[in-house]
Write an enzyme that holds these catalytic residues in place. Structure first.
Site, PDB file in Angstrom:
ATOM      1  CE  LYS A  34      -0.365  -0.452   5.018  1.00  0.00           C
ATOM      2  NZ  LYS A  34      -1.165  -1.018   6.112  1.00  0.00           N
ATOM      3  NE  ARG A 121      -7.118   0.741  11.319  1.00  0.00           N
ATOM      4  CZ  ARG A 121      -5.928   0.580  10.765  1.00  0.00           C
ATOM      5  NH1 ARG A 121      -5.041   1.543  10.792  1.00  0.00           N
ATOM      6  NH2 ARG A 121      -5.601  -0.549  10.184  1.00  0.00           N
ATOM      7  CE1 TYR A 235      13.321  31.528   5.250  1.00  0.00           C
ATOM      8  CE2 TYR A 235      13.479  29.165   4.850  1.00  0.00           C
ATOM      9  CZ  TYR A 235      13.213  30.444   4.397  1.00  0.00           C
ATOM     10  OH  TYR A 235      12.845  30.631   3.101  1.00  0.00           O
ATOM     11  CG  MET A 282       9.582  23.791   0.323  1.00  0.00           C
ATOM     12  SD  MET A 282       8.527  24.895  -0.615  1.00  0.00           S
ATOM     13  CE  MET A 282       7.582  25.694   0.668  1.00  0.00           C
TER      14      MET A 282
HETATM   15  C1  PLP Z   1      -0.380  -2.059   6.653  1.00  0.00           C
HETATM   16  C2  PLP Z   1      -0.966  -3.325   7.098  1.00  0.00           C
HETATM   17  C3  PLP Z   1      -0.161  -4.454   7.306  1.00  0.00           C
HETATM   18  C4  PLP Z   1       1.351  -4.424   7.179  1.00  0.00           C
HETATM   19  O1  PLP Z   1       1.928  -3.874   8.347  1.00  0.00           O
HETATM   20  P1  PLP Z   1       3.513  -3.841   8.559  1.00  0.00           P
HETATM   21  O2  PLP Z   1       3.665  -3.404   9.954  1.00  0.00           O
HETATM   22  O3  PLP Z   1       4.037  -2.842   7.591  1.00  0.00           O
HETATM   23  O4  PLP Z   1       4.010  -5.203   8.292  1.00  0.00           O
HETATM   24  C5  PLP Z   1      -0.785  -5.639   7.636  1.00  0.00           C
HETATM   25  N1  PLP Z   1      -2.129  -5.706   7.784  1.00  0.00           N
HETATM   26  C6  PLP Z   1      -2.932  -4.631   7.612  1.00  0.00           C
HETATM   27  C7  PLP Z   1      -4.402  -4.762   7.796  1.00  0.00           C
HETATM   28  C8  PLP Z   1      -2.383  -3.407   7.280  1.00  0.00           C
HETATM   29  O5  PLP Z   1      -3.166  -2.346   7.114  1.00  0.00           O
END
Ligand code: PLP
Length: 339
Positions: A34, A121, A235, A282
């Site tokens: 992701k 969640r 800055y 930046m």
């Molecule tokens: C992001 C995610 C993972 C992976 O988590 P890591 O800590 O990066 O291994 C696994 N399961 C779900 C549901 C996630 O959202």
């Protein structure tokens, strides 16, 4: 190079997948890509992970999954996040599997029922009797990286709820931290993200698991200057020289993902670790050099012993956030894929 270069070593991803797959056997390794593969490039990472022995690819949204389906016509792709009713048809056409966290379970697409065992969640409070579209049962840990006893309670809850279905559906719970440190949670498959990239889920040292960071971030000194006592850089005059000092300016800033709270971390200039001083702007930040240096001297922001975990400790965050935050924008940074 442009102002900075991000190099992704797919050899490292492939090897990390191989290491994780071997460690988790007989559980399957599912690769979580992701957020554009945690900033590494989702399609490239997914391909390398599959080559290394991963058996499915996980993303957060249907929108992330669709272009991956084009790159990976035959792989199993699981969407871990919630889906709107309108996305179900898209998911079906792209042959995706969906995690379902509410009572309306689509009938015509393979689904994983997501039980909330303590994450608070997404997730079902109670596991309903699985209908015919169900292929998997899953949960997600809130504290696998910090509080193992709470994670164990979550796991017990999950086992109790899913025991009647053991062997009938793929049961999966573990993220990287659980897969590495709570082997009993591995079940039928583990969902590893951060470990695949060679970053330690608990901010420690990923090499102790035999994992190698896949991301390098490099730039060069765009300017070298001498500061007399009383002169400052950047800055807000946050850094004022107390003695004659040599300062190098690196043309990378918070717009590139080198955040303002990274002041005080180290980078490597011509093989020497030097501190980042003053306010990060930046487009640039300053380093305190041990002496005069050449303009154009190589600067390693991540790599050569400087890890995302070490930067994260300084910034009060986690390697995940820094990795996702690196921004490869045209005219500013380039991403190169090797291995
Ligand atoms: C992001 C995610 C993972 C992976 O988590 P890591 O800590 O990066 O291994 C696994 N399961 C779900 C549901 C996630 O959202």
């Amino acid at each position: 190079m442009t102002r900075s270069l991000v190099t992704i070593d797919l050899g490292a991803i492939r090897e990390n997948a191989r290491t994780l797959a071997a460690m988790q056997r007989p559980s399957e390794l599912w690769a979580v890509v992701k957020a554009d593969g945690y900033g590494h490039g989702a399609a490239d990472v997914a391909r390398a992970a599959l080559e290394g022995g991963a058996t499915a690819i996980c993303v957060a949204t249907v929108g992330e999954a669709v272009p991956l389906r084009e790159a990976l016509p035959t792989s199993r792709i699981v969407v871990l996040g919630p889906t709107t009713a309108g996305e179900v048809a898209v998911a079906r056409r792209a042959r995706l599997e969906l995690a379902v966290a509410d009572e309306s379970v689509p009938e015509d697409v393979p689904v994983h029922l997501k039980l909330d065992t303590g994450m608070g969640r997404w997730g079902l409070a109670e596991l309903p009797a699985p209908g015919r579209s169900v292929v998997g049962l899953m949960t997600h840990f809130a504290t696998a990286d910090s509080d193992r006893s709470f994670a164990s309670e979550q796991f017990e809850r999950f086992l109790r709820a899913t025991e009647p279905y053991a062997g009938r559906y793929v049961r999966h719970a573990a993220n990287s931290a659980a897969a590495l440190t709570m082997p009993e949670t591995r079940l039928d498959a583990v969902r590893c993200g951060i470990a695949l990239y060679g970053v330690d889920p608990r901010g420690q040292d990923a090499t102790r698991w035999g994992l190698r960071p896949a991301l390098r971030w490099e730039s060069e000194l765009a300017q070298v200057r001498r500061l007399a006592p009383g002169q400052s850089t950047g800055y807000g005059r946050q850094f004022v020289a107390t003695a004659e000092s040599w300062i190098g300016i690196v043309p990378v800033g918070y717009a590139d993902g080198f955040r303002r709270d990274l002041t005080g971390t180290d980078v490597v200039v011509a093989d020497v670790r030097v501190p980042v001083v003053g306010t990060i702007s930046m487009d640039a930040f300053a380093v305190l050099l041990p002496g005069p240096a050449e303009r154009g001297a190589p600067v390693t922001l991540v790599g050569d012993g400087m890890t995302l975990e070490a930067h994260a400790a300084v910034a009060g965050t986690i390697g995940y956030e820094l990795a996702c935050g690196i921004r490869v924008a045209p005219g500013r940074a380039t991403r190169e894929v090797v291995g």
